[in-house]
Design an enzyme around this catalytic site. Structure first.
Site, PDB file in Angstrom:
ATOM      1  N   LYS A   1       0.892  -1.166   0.000  1.00  0.00           N
ATOM      2  CA  LYS A   1       0.000   0.000   0.000  1.00  0.00           C
ATOM      3  C   LYS A   1       0.928   1.214   0.000  1.00  0.00           C
ATOM      4  O   LYS A   1       0.900   2.068   0.895  1.00  0.00           O
ATOM      5  CB  LYS A   1      -0.918  -0.046   1.237  1.00  0.00           C
ATOM      6  CG  LYS A   1      -2.012   1.003   1.247  1.00  0.00           C
ATOM      7  CD  LYS A   1      -3.122   0.761   0.241  1.00  0.00           C
ATOM      8  CE  LYS A   1      -4.095   1.938   0.229  1.00  0.00           C
ATOM      9  NZ  LYS A   1      -5.135   1.800  -0.819  1.00  0.00           N
TER      10      LYS A   1
ATOM     11  N   ASP B   1      -2.355 -12.321   5.813  1.00  0.00           N
ATOM     12  CA  ASP B   1      -3.391 -12.989   6.610  1.00  0.00           C
ATOM     13  C   ASP B   1      -4.734 -12.833   5.918  1.00  0.00           C
ATOM     14  O   ASP B   1      -5.483 -13.797   5.736  1.00  0.00           O
ATOM     15  CB  ASP B   1      -3.425 -12.358   8.010  1.00  0.00           C
ATOM     16  CG  ASP B   1      -4.481 -12.982   8.896  1.00  0.00           C
ATOM     17  OD1 ASP B   1      -4.576 -14.222   8.909  1.00  0.00           O
ATOM     18  OD2 ASP B   1      -5.221 -12.228   9.559  1.00  0.00           O
TER      19      ASP B   1
HETATM   20  C1  IPM Z   1      -3.505 -17.353  10.579  1.00  0.00           C
HETATM   21  C2  IPM Z   1      -4.358 -16.961  11.762  1.00  0.00           C
HETATM   22  C3  IPM Z   1      -3.463 -16.325  12.824  1.00  0.00           C
HETATM   23  C4  IPM Z   1      -2.863 -15.071  12.218  1.00  0.00           C
HETATM   24  C5  IPM Z   1      -4.180 -16.010  14.162  1.00  0.00           C
HETATM   25  C6  IPM Z   1      -4.806 -17.228  14.760  1.00  0.00           C
HETATM   26  C7  IPM Z   1      -3.255 -15.354  15.141  1.00  0.00           C
HETATM   27  O1  IPM Z   1      -5.393 -16.128  11.359  1.00  0.00           O
HETATM   28  O2  IPM Z   1      -2.562 -18.142  10.767  1.00  0.00           O
HETATM   29  O3  IPM Z   1      -3.799 -16.906   9.480  1.00  0.00           O
HETATM   30  O4  IPM Z   1      -3.492 -13.999  12.236  1.00  0.00           O
HETATM   31  O5  IPM Z   1      -1.743 -15.155  11.726  1.00  0.00           O
HETATM   32 MG    MG Z   2      -5.564 -15.925   9.271  1.00  0.00          MG
END
Ligand code: IPM
Ligand code: MG
Length: 360
Positions: free
Chosen positions: A192, A248
């Site tokens: 971004k 994520d």
């Molecule tokens: C992932 C999950 C994790 C993250 C959580 C559970 C902390 O969403 O592995 O994608 O945000 O990395």
């Molecule tokens: Mg995740």
């Protein structure tokens, strides 16, 4: 010498899917005569309940001593009121960070048998094969300072810090360029940089690295556009590389293209290729204990572990093929169920994969 694999089942559906992953691992070890020793440990809410912390030192010690780690999923509503520093998720983040597992590989591959289960039309997703390379031990997930503070006015303010060092960008960039070189030679770096300086630096470092990988074609995309392109025309992508939080989000989104988030495995690797393997989905409290969870993401994580940490490419391929054959038979857990297929529970799905491995 035997390789120790540490299993961390975690919370809610975690233990259910890991039971199936474990069975598959034991079967493949038998078929390929692999000397694997299994260990088990506590992480997340399960660890918090048993020892008062989400990553007990005993678990970290076992993790350091093992060749690879298989993780189920952590977190859930039971621990919603727990203070941020002790949340189950914190245990997972500390483990990733403590072991320096900075390179998160999330392959987004559509099994042809599941084309109809995708939320997009078959002609948009058929043949889909993307690799998301997500930076996993930095960015806004770990940046300091962070917290919730009270202003002079009495109002509270929450804040986090989005920070990346050049060296952190460079090492994840190299993983992504190397991966693209071994695939179709196309790399899309997601940032971004029109708004956030930290990702402007990200873009500059990626650009600099590109000179060292002439066989890879690098393009840049803003994250909002990337999210849109992933549902407009996902097959334009080969390898995507991005920071912790964007990765994520985009990986959950991409998962749906393959029919279900219950299908996607991941590998989190350190600089030496040692790793932790986990499905990208969460602990799914709403379906826990009902035998509804799809164990295939966990089973495919076993395949990634065989490939990346144990050097067993043939065994990894055998697991992946067994999953394909089970889908070919029409067996489906609820998340990928369609008319004309047989609805099975978590255990039966695991058992079917084990059975296929017997025919290997
Ligand atoms: C992932 C999950 C994790 C993250 C959580 C559970 C902390 O969403 O592995 O994608 O945000 O990395
Ligand atoms: Mg995740």
């Amino acid at each position: 010498m035997s390789s120790t694999v540490l299993i961390l089942p975690g919370d809610y559906i975690g233990p259910e899917i890991m039971a199936e992953a474990r069975r598959v691992l034991l079967k493949i070890a038998e078929r390929f005569v692999l000397d694997i020793e299994l260990e088990e440990g506590l992480l997340g809410g399960a660890a918090l309940d048993a020892c008062g912390e989400p990553l007990p030192s005993e678990t970290l010690r076992k993790a350091r001593a093992s060749a690879a780690i298989l993780l189920g999923a952590v977190g859930g509503p039971k621990w919603d009121e727990v203070e941020p520093a002790l949340r189950p998720e914190k245990g997972l983040l500390q483990l990733r960070s403590g072991l320096q597992l900075f390179a998160n590989l999330r392959p987004v591959r559509l099994y042809p048998q599941l084309a109809g289960a995708s939320s997009l039309r078959e002609e948009v997703v058929s043949g889909l094969d993307i690799l998301i390379v997500r930076e996993l031990t930095g960015g806004i997930y770990f940046g300091q300072p962070r917290g919730i503070r009270e202003l002079e006015s009495g109002e509270r303010e929450g804040y986090n810090t989005y920070v990346y060092r050049e060296s952190e960008i460079e090492r994840i960039g190299r993983v992504a360029f190397a991966a693209a070189a071994g695939r179709n030679g196309r790399l899309c770096s997601v940032d971004k940089s029109n708004v956030l300086e930290v990702t402007l630096l990200w873009r500059q470092v990626m650009q600099r690295l590109a000179a060292e990988y002439p066989q890879v074609e690098l393009v840049h995309m803003y994250v909002d556009n990337a999210a849109m392109q992933l549902v407009r025309d996902p097959r334009q992508f080969d390898v995507l590389v991005t920071g912790n939080m964007f990765g994520d989000i985009l990986s959950d989104q991409s998962a749906m293209l393959t029919g279900s988030i219950g299908m996607l495995p991941s590998a989190s690797l350190d600089a030496a290729g040692r790793g932790m393997y986990e499905p990208i989905h969460g602990s799914a409290p709403d379906i826990a204990g009902q035998g509804k969870a799809n164990p295939l993401a966990a089973i495919l994580s076993v395949a990634m572990m065989l490939r990346h940490s144990l050097g067993q490419e043939a065994a990894a391929g055998a697991v992946e093929k067994a999953v394909g054959r089970v889908l070919e038979q029409g067996l489906r857990t609820a998340d990928i169920h369609e008319a004309g297929c047989s609805l099975v529970d978590t255990r039966d799905m695991g058992a079917a994969v084990v059975e296929e491995l017997n025919n290997e």
